[in-house]
Write a protein that holds these residues in place. Structure first.
Motif, mmCIF file in Angstrom:
data_model
loop_
_atom_site.group_PDB
_atom_site.id
_atom_site.type_symbol
_atom_site.label_atom_id
_atom_site.label_comp_id
_atom_site.label_asym_id
_atom_site.label_seq_id
_atom_site.Cartn_x
_atom_site.Cartn_y
_atom_site.Cartn_z
ATOM 1 N N HIS A 194 0.837 -1.189 0.000
ATOM 2 C CA HIS A 194 0.000 0.000 0.000
ATOM 3 C C HIS A 194 0.879 1.249 0.000
ATOM 4 N N PRO A 195 0.341 2.349 -0.467
ATOM 5 C CA PRO A 195 1.119 3.588 -0.590
ATOM 6 C C PRO A 195 1.770 4.028 0.715
ATOM 7 N N GLU A 196 1.077 3.881 1.831
ATOM 8 C CA GLU A 196 1.670 4.299 3.093
ATOM 9 C C GLU A 196 2.961 3.537 3.374
ATOM 10 N N LEU A 197 2.953 2.248 3.075
ATOM 11 C CA LEU A 197 4.164 1.463 3.293
ATOM 12 C C LEU A 197 5.310 2.009 2.451
ATOM 13 N N LEU A 198 5.015 2.312 1.203
ATOM 14 C CA LEU A 198 6.050 2.867 0.332
ATOM 15 C C LEU A 198 6.546 4.199 0.871
ATOM 16 N N LEU A 207 3.132 11.583 -0.899
ATOM 17 C CA LEU A 207 2.823 10.642 0.167
ATOM 18 C C LEU A 207 3.801 10.783 1.326
ATOM 19 N N MET A 208 5.069 10.938 0.991
ATOM 20 C CA MET A 208 6.073 11.157 2.039
ATOM 21 C C MET A 208 5.715 12.402 2.838
ATOM 22 N N TRP A 209 5.339 13.443 2.125
ATOM 23 C CA TRP A 209 5.057 14.707 2.773
ATOM 24 C C TRP A 209 3.876 14.580 3.744
ATOM 25 N N ASP A 210 2.843 13.901 3.317
ATOM 26 C CA ASP A 210 1.694 13.819 4.207
ATOM 27 C C ASP A 210 1.997 12.910 5.399
ATOM 28 N N GLU A 211 2.788 11.879 5.171
ATOM 29 C CA GLU A 211 3.235 11.062 6.303
ATOM 30 C C GLU A 211 4.024 11.929 7.283
ATOM 31 N N PHE A 212 4.848 12.782 6.721
ATOM 32 C CA PHE A 212 5.618 13.733 7.538
ATOM 33 C C PHE A 212 4.693 14.671 8.304
ATOM 34 N N MET A 213 3.666 15.146 7.639
ATOM 35 C CA MET A 213 2.722 16.043 8.302
ATOM 36 C C MET A 213 2.029 15.350 9.472
ATOM 37 N N GLY A 214 1.910 14.040 9.393
ATOM 38 C CA GLY A 214 1.297 13.314 10.497
ATOM 39 C C GLY A 214 2.041 13.510 11.798
#
Lengths: 272, 272
Positions: free
Chosen positions: A30-34, A79-86
């Motif tokens: 899934h994208p989050e894993l990537l 996707l990296m950015w939004d994970e970072f925003m988390g």
DNA sequence: CTCGTCGTCGTACGGCGTACGACGACGAGT
DNA sequence: ACTCGTCGTCGTACGCCGTACGACGACGAG
């Protein structure tokens, strides 16, 4: 690469007993894993090291397999950015607006400190759920100051802009340390606020820059900034413009403010 | 490429009558020329279009020739950045500190507007003479507020950080316009301050983000920011912390302040 | 048994930054 | 006049990069 890094990710036996659990039914990549894997790479070796080939090998698939789960590299960065925003999200938002805004700012700065690569992605305004939650947290705070939605947004932006601008500068200096002396090992991670040039001395003499020269000969350039002071000035100005704002710990360095739940709370009584 | 773009830059006849004029004695491909050419490319086709090959063809030399005048592409970016910083310079610095800081901020924002590619270089804190002159201009202003050098630096940074942070955000939204409706053609170049997602509606409903949803249904997100207001709050806070600061136009939107020469003026009487 | 779809992946193309070494022009030394 | 070092130039080649394209096995549904 020859062998997959993680046996649980082994190609041959993928979705067999998958539908046993409902959550495990989605494709194992899934994208989050990537995004997380890419972040791990960037944390260690920098953003430039995040290539599709390397990401593919670290998750144990062929390069082109990634493109089934992600449109292109730009989407991966988003996707990296939004994970970072988390990581900007607070578990609890303090009840006092000054304390709360300071807490959000501090948390944001810590996130950047953990992930310096974010410096190079900050220009791209990725839209993602975590960013929206972050904004929601900001909104719960600024709604304590005023009911005017436009004004809320302006306050939000002014604080956020100051935080990002300051963090950007400080982190940039860390990422590209001056030739003489590394500020990163001085204890304070935000030290060394202004960057001298290699030939600072000659230039400052040749160029008629008296005040800069004066600053240079004094030790000021090597002392750490105090971000809280800048934020304090801004909050002072905002507070002065909104005397009606509820101020729990009225004193200078007053009460910590009790925490309130994150996303609960009523919507302000009136729309614009 | 077959033929050089500029005949004055033709390979064969280079340094012949060069030493006639003293200034023309330096190699015809000086770093500033390269930086300017690179900036021209970036202005038109974006930073990604600035490659060593393309820059070489536009200045009419072979690719590897560039490496005689520039160590690597990073150095080229640094040169571009300092050239960019040159546009931040004011011809005259207003005599009132509020007016002056506002003028510097405005000028900075205009520079970014002219060169949106600078967004992607802002992380790199390049050291260059123009940046130093820019700082010197800031210093001439903040020295009107206080004589404490450390405090001067803190004020300088707080203002600069707010300007950069705000400009970054606004420009980022412009560079990556939302799928529906382009804010760039709304007249105000700084319009459209917060980016809705493609599926903003569903997300905001599914996620329990009441305040953000409220903001969305109101039109606030589509109204332009007012940067001057954020800067005003910050300056209010700074002014309140320094009541001793000379304030020429004491009124609210007071005097424009007469201009003073740029880099002249005495150094503050006392060091830290 | 067939077929469509899902997920995977090997190959190849064009572009990038740049290491390396060759090459002509030219000023100075002899 | 001849040599030589340096300056500026540049062609070639290497190893990366993102990704277009099409093939291929597995598998559930008809």
């Amino acid at each position: 690469m020859a062998a997959p890094a993680d046996p649980a990710v082994e190609p041959g036996r993928s979705g067999h007993a998958a539908l046993a659990t409902a959550a495990a039914s989605r494709p194992r990549l899934h994208p989050e894993l990537l995004a997380r894997a890419a972040i791990d790479i960037a944390d260690v070796d920098g953003l430039a090291a995040v290539s599709m080939r390397r990401l593919a090998t670290t998750v144990g698939v062929g390069t082109m397999t990634l493109y089934y789960h992600v449109r292109d590299k730009d989407e991966l960065l988003d996707l990296m950015w939004d994970e970072f925003m988390g990581e900007h999200l607070l578990a609890e938002v303090p009840a006092d607006w000054r304390t709360a805004l300071t807490a959000i700012a501090q948390r944001t700065r810590e996130s950047y400190q953990r992930h310096p690569w974010a410096l190079h992605v900050v220009a791209r305004p990725a839209r993602g759920p975590n960013k929206m939650r972050h904004i929601e947290q900001y909104l719960t705070v600024v709604s304590m100051i005023t009911d005017d939605l436009d004004e809320q947004l302006r306050i939000l932006h002014s604080v956020s802009d100051l935080v990002v601008g300051c963090t950007l500068r400080e982190l940039g200096v860390r990422a590209f340390p001056p030739p003489t002396g590394n500020p990163a090992d001085s204890g304070d991670p935000w030290a060394e606020v202004l960057q001298p040039m290699p030939d600072f001395g000659e230039l400052v003499r040749a160029e008629d820059l008296p005040r800069l020269r004066n600053l240079w000969t004094s030790g000021c350039l090597r002392r750490p900034t105090r971000f809280e002071q800048a934020l304090g000035w801004l909050l002072d100005g905002i507070g002065a413009a909104h005397p009606e704002a509820v101020q729990l710990g009225a004193g200078k360095g007053g009460g910590e403010g009790r925490a309130v739940a994150t996303t609960t709370g009523t919507v302000p009584k009136k729309g614009a």
